[in-house]
Design a protein around this motif. Structure first.
Motif, short mmCIF file in Angstrom:
data_model
loop_
_atom_site.label_atom_id
_atom_site.label_comp_id
_atom_site.label_asym_id
_atom_site.label_seq_id
_atom_site.Cartn_x
_atom_site.Cartn_y
_atom_site.Cartn_z
N SER A 153 -4.03 -4.91 5.79
CA SER A 153 -4.41 -5.03 4.26
C SER A 153 -3.11 -6.23 3.77
N ALA A 196 -7.37 -8.97 2.79
CA ALA A 196 -7.36 -8.03 4.05
C ALA A 196 -7.36 -9.34 5.32
N ASP A 247 0.85 -1.29 -0.12
CA ASP A 247 -0.05 0.21 0.13
C ASP A 247 1.11 1.14 0.03
#
Length: 464
Positions: free
Chosen positions: A250, A314, A86
């Motif tokens: 995540s 997730a 991310d």
């Protein structure tokens, strides 16, 4: 196909080599076909404090034939996209190989060049043209998606409706745009040959995403009580520890491998009540890969394999304060305090006009009580996450201590006997309620032993 940079007669700047079409094609294939060359990804999560965890990731792979090659002054190296992460600033990031040696990682600027080249290669494939023939305006927008700020990425994504219709029809291109808009590839330089099997390990610190809601709270809110009352009940329940605290992680790289493993270690002073991992496409619950683990162990292990390309993932871990140690002592203390106040109230009713002790005895009680409760509340070596989970119980104990202190103060207040008895009775009732609330914190939340259905887990993840 463009000439392999390794065949160049002399080294050129690495930033120039990273932008060639061959590099873009190779990286696009590797990011889009992780199942073909990445055998296993294993993540281990350990809680550092109440907001931060350390994630350690091990990647095992075989270098494919299409891997991009760069020519440096020291010799040829291979460019490997180890994982997708991310988009956020990395803290305490460190990457090493199987021998423990540090491995070079591309800078943010170099990463942007590679990401842009991969998107341009994908666009050229969708438009059936050479990479150099991709329109310059589209190139600039793809560069903004690959390496721009959040505002720049959103502005470039907003232009998708004006792109050539063939781009949107090309599923591989659309998926790559979505993935590189939300994530960035960690690109490393390795001295290896195609066909070599390698293992890399990296770690970094990450701020966790904490949720207070249990999975069944939404049903409770809609069916049993009003929305505002339910929201308040959930917040109170989470504060005093009646509902488990969910921590979400995540897992964008769970789809780029044949097998993905996720392991979490419970922080000291906390228990894991359950854990789940869901990876799939948001538009289809059938495409989900899901795993669930019961609580009650210091570590939980989750696993999925061969998730569909374009999926998102997730993991969630539900935590509660450990029932051993401080919480059990706090529960015992609250019950004892309530019992003492209750017995004191009964004694006051039967004692009549002789209820006031000597000043020396009253002073001893007033001085001793704060010290006893200060000892109960202090835990200097406690894990920060455990302290967060116990914050509400500590607040209840503080109120319990104030009730006991106020009861002792009534003995030397000089108030009329009848008023002292009534006030003491009210404090005894309050202490009883506080003891009951602390006792509930010992009983709930319970460890989950029954796995939810895949459909339920998928729909819960899609709402996120």
């Amino acid at each position: 196909m463009a000439q392999d940079p390794a065949a160049a007669p002399s080294p050129v700047p690495i930033i120039t080599q990273l932008g060639v079409a061959a590099v873009g094609k190779g990286i696009f294939w590797m990011l889009n076909s992780g199942h073909e060359w990445v055998h296993r990804r294993s993540e281990t999560v350990e809680f550092h404090d109440r907001k931060t965890v350390t994630r350690t990731v091990t990647v095992e792979f075989t270098l494919p034939d299409v891997i991009p090659t760069l020519r440096l002054a020291s010799g040829p190296v291979r460019l490997v996209p180890v994982t997708l992460m991310d988009k956020h600033n990395l803290v305490h990031f460190e990457l090493r190989d199987e021998c423990g040696s540090a491995v070079p990682v591309l800078t943010a600027e170099e990463n942007t060049v590679v990401g842009t080249a991969a998107l341009v290669a994908a666009a050229a494939d969708a438009l059936s043209c050479a990479p150099q023939d991709v329109p310059e305006e589209l190139r600039l927008q793809l560069r903004g998606i690959a390496g721009g700020t959040r505002q720049q990425r959103l502005a470039c994504l907003a232009q998708r409706e004006h792109w050539d219709a063939r781009l949107e029809r090309a599923q591989a291109f659309s998926l790559m745009v979505d993935r590189l808009a939300a994530s960035f590839p960690v690109l490393v330089l390795l001295r290896a040959e195609p066909g070599d099997r390698r293992i890399l390990r990296f770690c970094y610190d990450e701020i966790v995403n904490i949720h207070e809601l249990e999975p069944d709270v939404e049903a409770l809110r809609q069916r049993w009580i009003g929305p505002k009352a339910a929201e308040l009940a959930v917040k109170v329940g989470a504060f005093v520890g009646w509902t488990a605290t969910a921590v979400e992680f995540s897992t964008p790289s769970a789809v780029d491998t044949q097998s993905f493993h996720f392991e979490v270690k419970a922080p000291d002073g906390a228990d894991i009540t359950q854990a789940s991992l869901a990876v799939g496409r948001r538009s289809s619950s059938r495409a989900y890969r899901h795993d669930w683990a019961p609580g009650g162990t210091p570590r939980v292990h989750l696993h999925v394999s061969r998730a569909a390309s374009g999926s998102s993932g997730a993991a969630r871990v539900w935590l509660r304060a450990s029932r051993r140690g401080w919480l059990a002592t706090a529960c015992f203390s609250a019950i004892v305090t309530a019992m003492v106040l209750l017995l004191g109230y009964l004694w006051l009713q039967s004692a009549g006009p002789t209820i006031h002790p000597s000043p020396a005895d009253a002073a001893a009680i007033l001085v001793a009580l704060p010290g006893v409760f200060a000892t109960m509340l202090a835990r200097p070596s406690e894990h920060a996450m455990a302290a967060t989970l116990l914050l509400g119980v500590r607040a209840l104990l503080i109120l319990d201590a104030l009730a006991a202190f106020a009861a002792a103060a009534l003995l030397v207040s000089g108030l009329p006997d009848g008023l002292v008895i009534r006030l003491w009775g009210g404090l005894a009732i309050a202490a009883g309620w506080l003891a009951a609330m602390v006792l509930l914190s010992m009983v709930f939340p319970r460890l989950r032993t029954k796995a939810p259905t895949i459909e339920t887990a998928a729909s819960s993840s899609s709402r996120r």
